[in-house]
Design a protein around this motif. Structure first.
Motif: not given
Length: 184
Positions: A100-101, A108, A166-167, A170-171, A173-174
């Motif tokens: 998810y982006m 980011i 990307q995955e 995202q991880t 960043y989360d």
């Protein structure tokens, strides 16, 4: 920038010059090799072979100004030769790798060292293709020739790498967001 006289002295096989050249070029080439190889002992082995090749073939170097690019190319080729011996460059098709982006493509913020650490977590074949294409600027045709794979496999490896990154971004960043929220 490597001193031209130092290279000329190395071409004449002068030992002190060879040592000085090694001390100047090895740290840069270490980082190049590290982008391709996972373990420090692998990097050190390939770096030693790379430096040996550079010092034994430096007499063939016609344009002294091209030394750094020439040395880097040798390092990349040695890394790829090492990877070819131990890595399968099979095509990765992992549906779960699609991440998810944000819809607005909001960048980011991430330090380059953090991003390179994530790249280093990719499977060896994907990491090699990603580095060659994105960082070194090779075309898919050149990558295919270097690795002995098809252009389609190169494209698939790059696609998988991008999706996996990307995955991972995202991880990252989360997790960063969660740490920030917990510190409040």
């Amino acid at each position: 920038m490597i001193n031209e006289q130092l290279i000329r002295d190395c071409q004449q096989m002068k030992r002190p010059a060879q040592r000085m050249l090694y001390e100047q070029v090895a740290p840069k080439l270490y980082h190049t090799c590290r982008r391709y190889l996972r373990h420090p002992h692998e990097v050190e082995d390939v770096l030693a072979e790379t430096c040996f090749i550079i010092l034994t073939k430096i007499g063939q170097l016609k344009e002294v100004q091209a030394f750094e690019g020439w040395a880097k190319r040798i390092a990349v080729h040695e890394c790829l030769a090492y990877l070819k011996k131990k890595t399968s460059f099979a095509v990765y098709m992992d549906e779960d790798a699609v991440a998810y982006m944000p819809d607005d493509n909001t960048p980011i913020p991430m330090a380059s060292a953090d991003l390179m650490a994530l790249v280093h977590q990719l499977p060896d074949g994907c990491k090699a293709v990603f580095n060659l294409y994105v960082i070194e600027g090779y075309t898919h045709r050149e990558i295919a020739e270097l690795l002995g794979i098809s252009e389609g496999t190169s494209k698939s490896q790059l696609s998988f790498s991008r999706k996996k990154l990307q995955e991972m971004v995202q991880t990252f960043y989360d997790q960063s967001f969660q740490r920030h929220e917990q510190s409040r």
